[in-house]
Design an enzyme around this catalytic site. Structure first.
Site, PDB file in Angstrom:
ATOM      1  N   ARG A   1     -10.525   4.595  29.014  1.00 55.11           N
ATOM      2  CA  ARG A   1     -10.741   4.129  30.383  1.00 55.11           C
ATOM      3  C   ARG A   1     -12.142   4.500  30.856  1.00 55.11           C
ATOM      4  O   ARG A   1     -12.646   5.565  30.538  1.00 55.11           O
ATOM      5  CB  ARG A   1      -9.696   4.756  31.314  1.00 55.11           C
TER       6      ARG A   1
ATOM      7  N   ARG B   1      -7.825  10.425  25.446  1.00 58.95           N
ATOM      8  CA  ARG B   1      -6.798   9.495  25.966  1.00 58.95           C
ATOM      9  C   ARG B   1      -7.170   8.058  25.612  1.00 58.95           C
ATOM     10  O   ARG B   1      -8.317   7.656  25.716  1.00 58.95           O
ATOM     11  CB  ARG B   1      -6.680   9.641  27.485  1.00 58.95           C
TER      12      ARG B   1
ATOM     13  N   ARG C   1      -1.340  11.130  46.798  1.00 56.12           N
ATOM     14  CA  ARG C   1      -2.511  11.897  46.370  1.00 56.12           C
ATOM     15  C   ARG C   1      -3.221  12.551  47.540  1.00 56.12           C
ATOM     16  O   ARG C   1      -4.208  13.248  47.333  1.00 56.12           O
ATOM     17  CB  ARG C   1      -3.481  10.966  45.647  1.00 56.12           C
TER      18      ARG C   1
HETATM   19  P1  ADP Z   1      -2.036  11.693  33.827  1.00 49.63           P
HETATM   20  O1  ADP Z   1      -1.073  10.553  33.989  1.00 49.63           O
HETATM   21  O2  ADP Z   1      -1.586  12.952  34.522  1.00 49.63           O
HETATM   22  O3  ADP Z   1      -3.446  11.338  34.168  1.00 49.63           O
HETATM   23  P2  ADP Z   1      -1.567  11.323  30.959  1.00 49.63           P
HETATM   24  O4  ADP Z   1      -0.063  11.320  30.867  1.00 49.63           O
HETATM   25  O5  ADP Z   1      -2.242  10.019  30.818  1.00 49.63           O
HETATM   26  O6  ADP Z   1      -2.058  12.092  32.289  1.00 49.63           O
HETATM   27  O7  ADP Z   1      -2.102  12.360  29.849  1.00 49.63           O
HETATM   28  C1  ADP Z   1      -3.498  12.546  29.662  1.00 49.63           C
HETATM   29  C2  ADP Z   1      -3.816  12.617  28.159  1.00 49.63           C
HETATM   30  O8  ADP Z   1      -3.274  13.831  27.614  1.00 49.63           O
HETATM   31  C3  ADP Z   1      -3.185  11.482  27.353  1.00 49.63           C
HETATM   32  O9  ADP Z   1      -4.075  11.155  26.305  1.00 49.63           O
HETATM   33  C4  ADP Z   1      -1.889  12.075  26.825  1.00 49.63           C
HETATM   34  O10 ADP Z   1      -1.494  11.479  25.586  1.00 49.63           O
HETATM   35  C5  ADP Z   1      -2.290  13.537  26.616  1.00 49.63           C
HETATM   36  N1  ADP Z   1      -1.185  14.462  26.888  1.00 49.63           N
HETATM   37  C6  ADP Z   1      -0.200  14.358  27.824  1.00 49.63           C
HETATM   38  N2  ADP Z   1       0.625  15.414  27.796  1.00 49.63           N
HETATM   39  C7  ADP Z   1       0.143  16.241  26.809  1.00 49.63           C
HETATM   40  C8  ADP Z   1       0.551  17.522  26.293  1.00 49.63           C
HETATM   41  N3  ADP Z   1       1.624  18.177  26.780  1.00 49.63           N
HETATM   42  N4  ADP Z   1      -0.201  18.044  25.299  1.00 49.63           N
HETATM   43  C9  ADP Z   1      -1.295  17.405  24.822  1.00 49.63           C
HETATM   44  N5  ADP Z   1      -1.724  16.211  25.247  1.00 49.63           N
HETATM   45  C10 ADP Z   1      -1.023  15.628  26.246  1.00 49.63           C
HETATM   46  P1  AMP Z   2      -4.445   7.320  37.591  1.00 48.49           P
HETATM   47  O1  AMP Z   2      -4.077   6.204  36.676  1.00 48.49           O
HETATM   48  O2  AMP Z   2      -3.248   7.867  38.344  1.00 48.49           O
HETATM   49  O3  AMP Z   2      -5.253   8.400  36.912  1.00 48.49           O
HETATM   50  O4  AMP Z   2      -5.378   6.690  38.733  1.00 48.49           O
HETATM   51  C1  AMP Z   2      -6.646   6.149  38.410  1.00 48.49           C
HETATM   52  C2  AMP Z   2      -7.446   5.953  39.689  1.00 48.49           C
HETATM   53  O5  AMP Z   2      -6.779   5.015  40.554  1.00 48.49           O
HETATM   54  C3  AMP Z   2      -7.646   7.198  40.542  1.00 48.49           C
HETATM   55  O6  AMP Z   2      -8.726   8.003  40.099  1.00 48.49           O
HETATM   56  C4  AMP Z   2      -7.900   6.572  41.916  1.00 48.49           C
HETATM   57  O7  AMP Z   2      -9.221   6.059  42.023  1.00 48.49           O
HETATM   58  C5  AMP Z   2      -6.954   5.380  41.924  1.00 48.49           C
HETATM   59  N1  AMP Z   2      -5.641   5.746  42.472  1.00 48.49           N
HETATM   60  C6  AMP Z   2      -4.442   5.754  41.818  1.00 48.49           C
HETATM   61  N2  AMP Z   2      -3.453   6.157  42.640  1.00 48.49           N
HETATM   62  C7  AMP Z   2      -4.036   6.412  43.843  1.00 48.49           C
HETATM   63  C8  AMP Z   2      -3.567   6.875  45.096  1.00 48.49           C
HETATM   64  N3  AMP Z   2      -2.284   7.184  45.285  1.00 48.49           N
HETATM   65  N4  AMP Z   2      -4.463   7.019  46.105  1.00 48.49           N
HETATM   66  C9  AMP Z   2      -5.749   6.718  45.937  1.00 48.49           C
HETATM   67  N5  AMP Z   2      -6.267   6.292  44.782  1.00 48.49           N
HETATM   68  C10 AMP Z   2      -5.429   6.135  43.742  1.00 48.49           C
END
Ligand code: ADP
Ligand code: AMP
Length: 214
Positions: free
Chosen positions: A160, A127, A88
């Site tokens: 979350r 989500r 990141r």
């Molecule tokens: P990230 O891991 O990048 O934070 P997520 O995979 O958790 O994102 O996706 C964020 C939210 O958007 C989740 O609620 C997921 O179900 C939804 N989502 C993911 N991909 C799509 C898509 N192509 N279209 C609509 N909603 C999506």
């Molecule tokens: P995510 O589940 O990837 O959306 O991560 C949730 C949170 O975890 C982020 O907003 C950061 O606070 C922390 N986090 C996850 N991965 C990293 C990373 N590679 N470096 C720093 N913080 C992280």
């Protein structure tokens, strides 16, 4: 195949990483999931990470880089892995390069899922995450079979803490300043794959597979 997923918070990294991991039979490693599991289990790492996560900031590089280096050195990663949420920052990307070099290998592709900020707030509000197995749903776009219950493990689904709109805004700022520069980092190395993340879940997946190969 050794892959990383890039993209804003809520772009769909976790959703697609799970599908890619299943298709190519490689472990899905989410640093966010690792931190959330540590918070749930009350570990020292979890206590340290929580305040940064709740504030929408990044956990310091020194708490995450060694953890990932150790994880990808494990036996189940010998045929490849997909990293979701790491790196990141540029120092994390450099630490990853050093870690894979030590293993005598390299990152094959960085898959960047592109979604404009306007779409992100809607995605994050809907989500729902399973704190037991890390699976992710969306109340409209990817609903679980039973409201509030994980299809995979039967765990409880929650919104979350860091998906509340004010924290999402902060996370997007952090993404643009600290993580987005990684797109140029991997582009300069010639292994960036860009995918339009505004398509439906299955179309995004098909685009990724189309670029990675069957
Ligand atoms: P990230 O891991 O990048 O934070 P997520 O995979 O958790 O994102 O996706 C964020 C939210 O958007 C989740 O609620 C997921 O179900 C939804 N989502 C993911 N991909 C799509 C898509 N192509 N279209 C609509 N909603 C999506
Ligand atoms: P995510 O589940 O990837 O959306 O991560 C949730 C949170 O975890 C982020 O907003 C950061 O606070 C922390 N986090 C996850 N991965 C990293 C990373 N590679 N470096 C720093 N913080 C992280």
């Amino acid at each position: 195949m050794r892959l990383i997923m890039l993209g804003a918070p809520g772009a769909g990294k976790g959703t697609q990483a799970a599908k890619v991991a299943a298709k190519y039979q490689i472990p899905h490693i989410s640093t966010g999931d690792i931190f959330r599991a540590n918070i749930k289990n009350g570990t020292e790492l979890g206590k340290k990470a929580k305040s940064y996560m709740d504030a929408g900031g990044l956990v310091p590089d020194e708490l995450v880089c060694d953890l990932v280096a150790d994880r990808i050195a494990q036996e189940d990663c010998s045929r490849g892995f997909i990293l979701d949420g790491f790196p990141r920052t540029i120092p994390q990307a450099e630490a990853l390069d050093a870690a894979v070099e030590k293993l005598g290998t390299k990152i094959d592709y960085a898959v960047d899922i592109e979604v404009p900020d306007e779409n992100i707030i809607e995605r994050m509000g809907g989500r729902r995450a399973c704190l037991s197995c890390g699976a992710t749903y969306h109340i409209m776009f990817n609903a679980p079979k039973k409201d509030g219950i994980c299809d995979t493990c039967g765990g409880e689904l929650v919104l979350r803490d860091d998906d509340k709109p004010e924290t999402v805004k902060k996370r997007l700022d952090v993404y643009h300043t600290q993580t987005q520069p990684l797109i140029d980092y991997y582009s300069a190395r010639g292994n960036l794959l860009e995918v339009d993340g505004t398509q439906g879940l299955e179309d995004v997946f098909a685009s990724i597979v189309g670029k990675l190969g069957e």
